[in-house]
Scaffold this active site. Structure first.
Site, short mmCIF file in Angstrom:
data_model
loop_
_atom_site.label_atom_id
_atom_site.label_comp_id
_atom_site.label_asym_id
_atom_site.label_seq_id
_atom_site.Cartn_x
_atom_site.Cartn_y
_atom_site.Cartn_z
N LYS A 67 -0.22 10.84 -4.43
CA LYS A 67 0.60 11.07 -5.75
C LYS A 67 1.16 12.28 -5.67
O LYS A 67 2.46 12.61 -6.53
CB LYS A 67 -0.74 11.25 -6.77
CG LYS A 67 -1.24 10.09 -6.91
CD LYS A 67 -0.60 8.84 -7.62
CE LYS A 67 -1.28 7.55 -8.15
NZ LYS A 67 -0.73 6.73 -8.71
N ASP A 76 -16.25 14.59 -2.20
CA ASP A 76 -16.59 14.53 -3.69
C ASP A 76 -16.73 16.23 -3.95
O ASP A 76 -17.49 16.99 -3.36
CB ASP A 76 -17.95 13.80 -4.02
CG ASP A 76 -17.87 12.27 -4.40
OD1 ASP A 76 -16.87 12.12 -4.63
OD2 ASP A 76 -18.98 11.87 -4.29
N ASP A 92 3.77 -6.82 -11.43
CA ASP A 92 2.58 -6.55 -10.43
C ASP A 92 2.40 -7.58 -9.47
O ASP A 92 2.90 -8.64 -9.58
CB ASP A 92 1.28 -6.79 -11.65
CG ASP A 92 -0.01 -6.31 -11.45
OD1 ASP A 92 -0.56 -5.15 -11.94
OD2 ASP A 92 -0.31 -6.56 -10.25
N ASN A 93 1.91 -7.41 -8.40
CA ASN A 93 1.79 -8.19 -7.42
C ASN A 93 0.46 -9.08 -7.31
O ASN A 93 0.08 -9.85 -6.59
CB ASN A 93 1.80 -7.37 -6.07
CG ASN A 93 0.59 -6.46 -6.13
OD1 ASN A 93 -0.24 -6.37 -6.36
ND2 ASN A 93 1.06 -5.49 -4.67
N TYR A 144 -4.91 9.93 -0.82
CA TYR A 144 -4.66 9.46 -2.08
C TYR A 144 -3.74 10.38 -2.81
O TYR A 144 -3.01 10.14 -3.28
CB TYR A 144 -5.87 8.72 -2.79
CG TYR A 144 -5.74 8.38 -4.24
CD1 TYR A 144 -4.85 7.49 -4.67
CD2 TYR A 144 -6.36 9.15 -5.18
CE1 TYR A 144 -4.58 7.77 -6.15
CE2 TYR A 144 -6.20 9.20 -6.56
CZ TYR A 144 -5.57 8.22 -6.84
OH TYR A 144 -5.07 7.91 -8.22
N1 UFG Z 1 -21.22 7.82 -7.62
C1 UFG Z 1 -22.71 7.91 -7.44
N2 UFG Z 1 -22.86 6.55 -7.12
C2 UFG Z 1 -21.74 5.44 -7.13
C3 UFG Z 1 -20.70 5.80 -7.52
C4 UFG Z 1 -20.23 7.00 -7.96
O1 UFG Z 1 -23.36 8.72 -7.38
O2 UFG Z 1 -22.43 4.46 -6.94
C5 UFG Z 1 -20.80 9.43 -8.12
C6 UFG Z 1 -19.47 9.78 -7.13
O3 UFG Z 1 -20.01 10.38 -5.91
C7 UFG Z 1 -19.10 10.85 -8.07
C8 UFG Z 1 -19.21 10.36 -9.52
O4 UFG Z 1 -20.12 9.51 -9.35
O5 UFG Z 1 -19.75 12.27 -8.09
C9 UFG Z 1 -17.93 9.72 -10.13
O6 UFG Z 1 -17.57 9.05 -9.15
P1 UFG Z 1 -16.48 7.77 -9.25
O7 UFG Z 1 -16.22 6.99 -8.03
O8 UFG Z 1 -16.67 6.98 -10.51
O9 UFG Z 1 -15.05 8.84 -9.62
P2 UFG Z 1 -14.48 9.94 -8.70
O10 UFG Z 1 -14.65 11.21 -9.39
O11 UFG Z 1 -14.67 9.98 -7.38
O12 UFG Z 1 -12.85 9.49 -8.80
C10 UFG Z 1 -12.23 9.61 -9.82
C11 UFG Z 1 -11.04 8.53 -9.78
C12 UFG Z 1 -10.08 8.95 -8.68
C13 UFG Z 1 -9.49 10.18 -8.81
C14 UFG Z 1 -10.64 11.10 -8.97
C15 UFG Z 1 -10.01 12.49 -9.37
O13 UFG Z 1 -11.42 7.47 -9.67
O14 UFG Z 1 -9.03 7.88 -8.72
O15 UFG Z 1 -11.40 10.90 -9.87
O16 UFG Z 1 -10.86 13.57 -8.77
F1 UFG Z 1 -8.71 10.32 -7.92
#
Ligand code: UFG
Length: 331
Positions: A147, A287, A32-33, A143
């Site tokens: 992958k 999203d 790990d870095n 991102y």
């Molecule tokens: N959300 C909010 N407020 C916040 C943070 C998040 O409303 O302050 C919402 C986001 O808009 C989303 C949900 O909560 O609708 C979940 O958000 P996250 O950021 O926790 O997770 P994501 O679904 O965006 O992303 C996750 C992983 C990514 C992966 C993705 C796959 O973190 O690495 O799922 O779709 F790529």
């Protein structure tokens, strides 16, 4: 006894997988870095090598020190969907090049088993919910695309060098263990942010949009506990030890159940007894409304079922870590 290299083993999912691997009797080397990871998160029985996948010399030194590595779990990567929309090459180039650098050294060193930490961000416009592993791939961001590039790298390393590999595409990783937890800076994920409100570190949670085509208008996600993710990795790498094992190249990992943002907030209120004030903000770019995995194939082929299926149980495990580590690893 096999020796497994865990890249990114000081990060959130990598460190918990390292601890689970050691508990299952494996020997582990963490590489790990420490840009995002935490040295304190690495299990004391794991060997630790600080280095960067961007520097081939670091990888060569790692394999010179540990020539008996026979399997890799590759977690190290840039992982933020939002950031990748601002800095695409950090993802499209660096995540790919770092994985290629690793394979370039690992294959001649004799590694034949490889598990990739992949993502549900491959499925931006799913035709069916729950999402099956054969759903067509439309990455939702640089991102997710990065992958997918690595998944293709692995395909060709299988064809050409006989590398046995599995890509585990996880949905929303969450939850913690009592001693190892999620500590990102900056934090962008929903559950830790909700818990920061409960800790008084933020005034309120901004809900990114309440006009989605979902039952309560907020986005629905499939929250999967990080220990369950770790267990799937261990099952997959164990199965790959047998060259004749018939398993697929990729699986989805989720609970098979979706929870909306409002349901997540309600769960946090029950577990923390904090009112968690909220406000509605604009939608966050990129999203999707609804992401739920079908994990049936992982269940059948890997013999894996998630243990944490209840949102409150996941939230409780996250709260246990966050309220005992309010500053993360900076205690
Ligand atoms: N959300 C909010 N407020 C916040 C943070 C998040 O409303 O302050 C919402 C986001 O808009 C989303 C949900 O909560 O609708 C979940 O958000 P996250 O950021 O926790 O997770 P994501 O679904 O965006 O992303 C996750 C992983 C990514 C992966 C993705 C796959 O973190 O690495 O799922 O779709 F790529």
């Amino acid at each position: 006894m096999s020796k497994i290299l865990v890249t990114g083993g000081a990060g959130y999912i990598g460190s918990i997988t390292t601890a689970e691997l050691i508990a299952a009797g494996h020997r582990v080397v963490v590489f790990d870095n420490l840009y995002q990871g935490h040295r304190e998160a690495v299990h004391p029985d794991a060997a630790f090598v600080q280095g960067d996948l961007a520097r081939p010399d670091d990888i060569r030194a790692l394999f010179a020190q540990h020539p008996d590595i026979d399997g890799i779990m590759h977690f190290a990567s840039y992982t933020l969907v939002g950031e990748s929309m601002q800095q695409p090459l950090k993802y499209l180039r660096d995540n790919l090049v770092n994985a290629a650098n690793l394979l370039e050294v690992a294959i001649p060193a004799g590694v034949r088993r490889f598990i990739l930490s992949s993502t549900a961000n491959l499925f931006d416009k799913p035709e069916r919910i729950p999402i099956e592993p054969d759903e067509h791939i439309i990455p939702g961001s640089p991102y997710g695309e990065s992958k997918f590039f690595i998944e293709r790298l692995l395909h060709w390393h299988k064809e050409i060098y006989g590398l046995r590999y599995v890509c585990l595409r996880y949905f929303n990783a969450c939850g913690d263990t009592p001693t190892i937890g999620e500590d990102h800076s900056p934090e962008t994920h929903l559950i830790p942010i909700v818990l920061q409100v409960a800790l008084g570190q933020r005034e309120r949670l901004t809900i990114f949009g309440d006009d989605y085509p979902t039952p309560d208008g907020t986005c629905v996600r499939d929250y999967i506990h990080v220990v369950d993710i770790a267990q799937a990795h261990i099952r997959a790498i164990n199965l790959l030890a047998d060259p004749l094992t018939k398993i697929q190249s990729h699986y989805n990992l989720g609970n098979g159940r979706g929870f909306s943002i409002l349901e997540v907030i309600d769960s946090a209120r029950r577990i923390t007894h904090h009112p968690i004030p909220t406000e509605i903000g604009p939608r966050r770019a990129g999203d999707p409304a609804l992401l739920i995995a079908s994990s049936e194939a992982a269940n059948q082929d890997l013999g894996w079922t998630p243990h944490f299926t209840d949102l409150d149980a996941i939230m409780r495990s996250a709260w246990e870590w966050h309220h005992t580590h309010p500053k993360g690893y900076l205690q």
